[in-house]
Write a protein that holds these residues in place. Structure first.
Motif: not given
Lengths: 289, 430
Positions: B229-232, B417-419, B409-415, B221-222
Motif C-alpha cells: 500500500a502506498s497511499f499513507a 488493512e490493505t497490507d 492516521a486515517f490513511l495509515k489505518a486504511a493502508a 506500489t510494486k
C-alpha cells in the motif's frame, strides 16, 4: 383540548366514531396503496418517455411528449418475445414439476409415518436453508456434462423440486385431511394411487394453487441460474434479457422500462387468475416466500 | 418419362447430393465454421457484428455469434464456463480479470503473426503490448480502453469568468469555488466539481486513485513481484485533504448532491472526470449541452480490454483472425465514433475528432502524460472495496479536515488493512 372540543368529541355517537375510524383507516391504506403503486406507474410512464425527458430533473410523472420508440426498439431490436416465451415455458414446466413433486411428497410425508420417512423429510427440510448459490456451481457442471447448456431442460434441472412446497403440502395434509377418509377409501378397495389422485389431490387444490403461483414466480424471476445456463441470446429468459438494456456504465432506462412493462403482462395476468388460491394458501399456512 | 427413368434421375440426383455433402465435409478451410464472441459491454455488440460482416469477403463460411451481457454477469459466466470448457471462442476481458485464467493456462498463446502485430511499436505503445503479454508470450490483442478526462460545462465556465479548464489540482479547487451555485441560504445547488463521495463498490477508490495520481501517488506500489500500500503519504494526504476541504471548507460539493454523468447532463454540476463513453451518452440524452473536455493535470487511469481465446485448432485460427479484423483502422474509427470507447491501436482518428471535438482530450494528450492501471492481482477487488468503504466513512467525518495528523492516521489505518490483505495472499512486499 378545550372544554367545548371535549364535549363535541364525546357527543359523537359510537356509529359515527366507527365511521370516522374506518375512514381514517381507509385513508391510510389508500396512501400506502398509492405509494406502492407509484413505482409501477412510473415504470409504465418511463416506457413512453424520450431519453431527454427521462433525464429531466425533477422527473416528470406523465410523459410530456409520449413516444412509442422504446416499445418499437425492444420488440424490433431484441428477441423479447422469444425471451418471454422461454421464461413462460421454463416457469410453467417448473411449476408443474414442483406442484407434482410437492403433492406426492407432501402426501407421503404427511400420512405415511415411519422413521425412515421422517428422517428423509428432515433432510429435505434442512435443504431449505441451503442457498441455491451454494450448489449452483456443481449443478452447472452436471448440466454441462449432460450437454444441456442453453436448453430449457438445463434450466429446469435446478427448478424441479421445492423443499418449501413439500413442507407446505405436508402441513396442509396433516392439518386438514383426516386419516379416516383415507382408511375408508382403502376399505372400499381403492388403490394408493387412486386415493391420491381422486381423494387427496382435489382436497389440495387450494394449497397447490398457492404453491403454483409461488413456483411460477420463483422461476419467472430467476436470474443467476438462467444467466449461467443460457449463454446464447435466443435461449435467454426475460430476466437475463432485461440485463442487456444496461451498457458498460449506464442503463437504457426507456427501453428497459418498455421491456419491463411488456413483461409485466403475463405475470400480472397469472396473479389475477390465481389470486384467490394464492391468498387462501398463504392465509392457511401463515407462510410466504 | 417412364417410372424406370424417373428412378434413374432420382438416383443420379441423390448421388450428386451425397457427393456434394461429402465434398463439403472434406473441403477443409472452406467448410462452414462458427465462432462465438463473449463481451461484457452490451454496447459493443454492433461493433463486433460489423467486424464479422467485414470478414465475409475473406471468410465467406465463417459465422460469428456475438453474446454480450453486462460486465459483472459476463465475469460470472466466464468463471464457470472457462474451467468447464464451455466458454465462447473470443473473450473480451480486462487484464485484471484475465490474470487468474492465464495462470491456470485457460487462455491460449497467440500465433506468431498476431504476436508480431501486437509487439510492433507502430501499432501499440509498449504499455498496451506489455499488458497483452503473459510470461513473455503474447496472449491477447488489445482492443479498447477506458481513460479519464475532465468534462466541463462551457456555459457555466463563461458565467464564472473562466476561459479554460483547470490545469493543476489547486486550480480544480479554485475553479470549483467559482463554479458552485448556491441558494439564498448559501447551500450549494450546483456543485463546482462533482467528486465521487458515495455509491457502491470500488469506484470510489478508483476515482480517489485518479486524483491521487495527479499528486504523484498511487494506491499500490510494486516491489519485485510483490505489492505494498502506498497511499499513507503526502500524495494521499493532499488528495484526501482536497476532498475534505471541498466538502467542509469550500462547501462546493456534498455526498448528497447528484453526481456523475447524469448530474453533468442535467447541469447539476459544472465539471467531473469520466471516460469517453460520456460523449455518446450526452449526445443521446442532452444533445444541447454546451461542454468541452480536457486532459487531467498529470495523467489518467487506463482500464484496457483485450480479446483472448480459450479455443484451439481451427476455432482458434478464426478467433485470432477476428481479433485482428477488429483492429483494422476503419473498424477502430467506427468504434470511437459510434460506441465511444477509445481504440488502443495507433490509428488516425483526426476526422472523428474534428467532427466530435469532445474526443480530443482522450486522444490528443500532452507528451509527458502518464497512464496507470490497477494491479492485475487476485485481491484487487477486495482491496478497492475496503479502501472505498473507509473513504466513504472518512468523507463523512468533519473532524478529519481539522488536522493533517488525523488524515495521516486515517490513511495509515486504511493502508494497514490493505497490507493485511496483501499479506494474506502472499503478495506483500517487505
Amino acid at each position: 383540548m378545550s372544554d367545548a372540543a371535549t364535549s363535541r368529541s364525546s357527543a359523537l355517537s359510537p356509529a359515527t366514531r366507527q365511521r370516522v375510524t374506518d375512514l381514517a383507516i381507509d385513508a391510510v391504506l389508500l396512501i400506502f396503496s398509492l405509494a406502492m403503486l407509484l413505482p409501477l406507474f412510473l415504470l409504465v410512464a418511463n416506457a413512453f418517455k424520450s431519453p431527454q425527458e427521462l433525464l429531466q430533473w425533477p422527473p416528470t410523472i406523465l410523459p410530456r411528449a409520449g413516444t412509442l420508440d422504446n416499445f418499437r426498439s425492444v420488440i424490433g431490436d431484441t428477441p423479447l418475445l422469444q425471451w418471454v416465451l422461454n421464461s413462460f415455458l421454463f416457469a410453467i414446466l417448473s411449476t408443474i414439476a414442483i406442484v407434482a413433486t410437492s403433492a406426492i411428497s407432501g402426501y407421503v410425508f404427511g400420512k405415511f409415518r415411519n422413521r425412515l420417512i421422517n428422517a428423509l423429510f428432515a433432510i429435505i427440510l434442512a435443504t431449505a436453508i441451503v442457498p441455491f448459490e451454494v450448489y449452483m456451481i456443481p449443478l452447472y457442471f452436471n448440466v454441462q456434462k449432460l450437454g444441456l447448456l442453453n436448453s430449457i431442460w438445463g434450466l429446469l434441472i435446478g427448478y424441479l423440486v421445492m423443499s418449501f412446497g413439500i413442507f407446505l403440502i405436508r402441513q396442509y395434509v396433516i392439518a386438514t385431511i383426516p386419516d379416516e377418509l383415507i382408511e375408508a377409501a382403502r376399505i372400499d378397495g381403492a388403490g394408493e394411487f387412486w386415493i391420491f389422485w381422486k381423494v387427496i389431490v382435489p382436497l389440495l387444490r387450494g394449497p397447490l394453487g398457492a404453491l403454483a403461483v409461488l413456483a411460477f414466480f420463483q422461476a419467472w424471476t430467476a436470474f443467476a441460474w438462467p444467466l449461467i445456463i443460457a449463454t446464447t441470446k435466443e435461449s435467454y429468459t426475460i430476466e437475463v434479457g432485461l440485463a442487456l438494456f444496461q451498457t458498460g456504465f449506464t442503463v437504457d432506462l426507456g427501453r428497459l422500462s418498455a421491456a419491463a412493462a411488456l413483461v409485466l403482462v403475463p405475470s400480472v395476468t397469472l396473479f389475477a387468475v390465481l389470486r384467490r388460491n394464492f391468498v387462501q394458501g398463504v392465509a392457511s399456512t401463515g407462510f410466504r416466500e | 418419362m417412364d417410372i424406370r427413368g424417373l428412378r434413374s434421375t432420382r438416383g443420379i440426383r441423390a448421388g450428386v447430393a451425397v457427393a456434394a455433402l461429402v465434398f463439403a465435409a472434406l473441403a477443409g478451410p472452406a467448410r462452414a465454421q462458427e465462432i462465438t464472441v463473449w463481451s461484457g459491454y452490451p454496447e459493443m455488440e454492433p461493433f463486433y457484428k460489423r467486424v464479422a460482416e467485414g470478414m465475409k469477403a475473406k471468410y465467406p463460411n465463417l459465422k460469428v455469434n456475438v453474446q454480450a451481457i453486462p460486465l459483472r454477469e459476463h465475469e460470472k459466466r466466464m468463471a464457470l464456463a472457462l474451467p468447464s470448457n464451455s466458454a465462447g471462442d473470443i473473450l473480451e476481458i480486462q487484464l485484471g480479470s484475465a490474470q487468474r485464467y492465464l495462470e491456470a493456462g485457460l487462455l491460449k498463446e497467440a500465433p506468431a503473426a498476431v504476436a508480431s502485430f501486437v509487439k510492433d511499436p507502430a501499432n501499440f505503445d509498449a504499455f498496451f503490448s506489455n499488458e497483452a503479454t503473459f510470461e513473455g508470450k503474447v496472449s491477447a490483442v488489445p482492443l479498447f480502453r477506458g481513460q479519464g478526462s475532465l468534462f466541463y460545462n462551457t456555459e457555466m465556465f463563461a458565467a464564472a469568468g473562466l476561459s479554460g479548464p483547470p490545469k493543476t489540482m489547486a486550480e480544480y479547487s479554485e475553479f470549483a469555488k467559482k463554479l458552485t451555485q448556491r441558494d439564498a441560504s448559501g447551500k450549494a445547488t450546483v456543485s463546482g466539481w462533482s467528486l465521487r463521495l458515495s455509491g457502491g463498490g470500488q469506484g470510489i477508490a478508483e476515482k480517489f486513485a485518479i486524483n491521487m495520481f495527479q499528486f504523484g501517488g498511487s494506491l499500490l506500489t510494486k516491489k519485485g513481484d510483490k505489492w505494498q500500500a502506498s497511499f499513507a503519504n503526502e500524495a494521499g494526504r493532499n488528495t484526501l485533504k482536497q476532498y475534505l476541504q471541498s466538502i467542509y471548507v469550500d462547501k462546493t460539493v456534498t455526498p448528497e448532491m447528484p453526481a456523475d454523468a447524469d448530474a453533468f447532463e442535467r447541469k447539476q454540476t459544472a465539471m467531473f472526470i469520466r471516460e469517453s463513453w460520456v460523449v455518446g451518452d450526452i449526445a443521446t440524452k442532452a444533445p444541447d449541452l454546451k461542454y468541452a473536455t480536457a486532459p487531467l493535470p498529470r495523467g489518467s487511469i487506463v482500464a484496457t480490454v483485450h480479446l483472448w481465446t480459450p479455443s484451439t485448432g481451427a476455432k482458434a485460427e478464426a478467433a485470432w483472425a477476428f481479433a485482428m479484423a477488429a483492429n483494422e483502422p476503419q473498424n477502430l474509427s467506427w468504434l470511437l465514433e459510434n460506441v465511444g470507447w477509445l481504440p488502443n491501436r495507433k490509428v488516425d482518428l483526426s476526422a472523428i475528432i474534428k467532427a466530435k471535438p469532445a474526443f480530443g482530450a482522450f486522444v490528443n494528450y500532452p507528451k509527458e502524460y502518464g497512464f496507470f492501471t490497477l494491479p492485475a492481482i487476485g485481491p484487487i477487488d477486495e482491496i478497492l472495496t475496503r479502501i472505498a468503504a473507509r473513504l466513504v466513512a472518512g468523507f463523512g467525518d468533519p473532524e478529519l479536515v481539522k488536522s493533517d495528523d488525523k488524515i495521516d492516521a486515517f490513511l495509515k489505518a486504511a493502508a494497514a488493512e490493505t497490507d493485511g490483505i496483501l499479506q494474506r495472499e502472499g503478495l506483500l512486499a517487505k
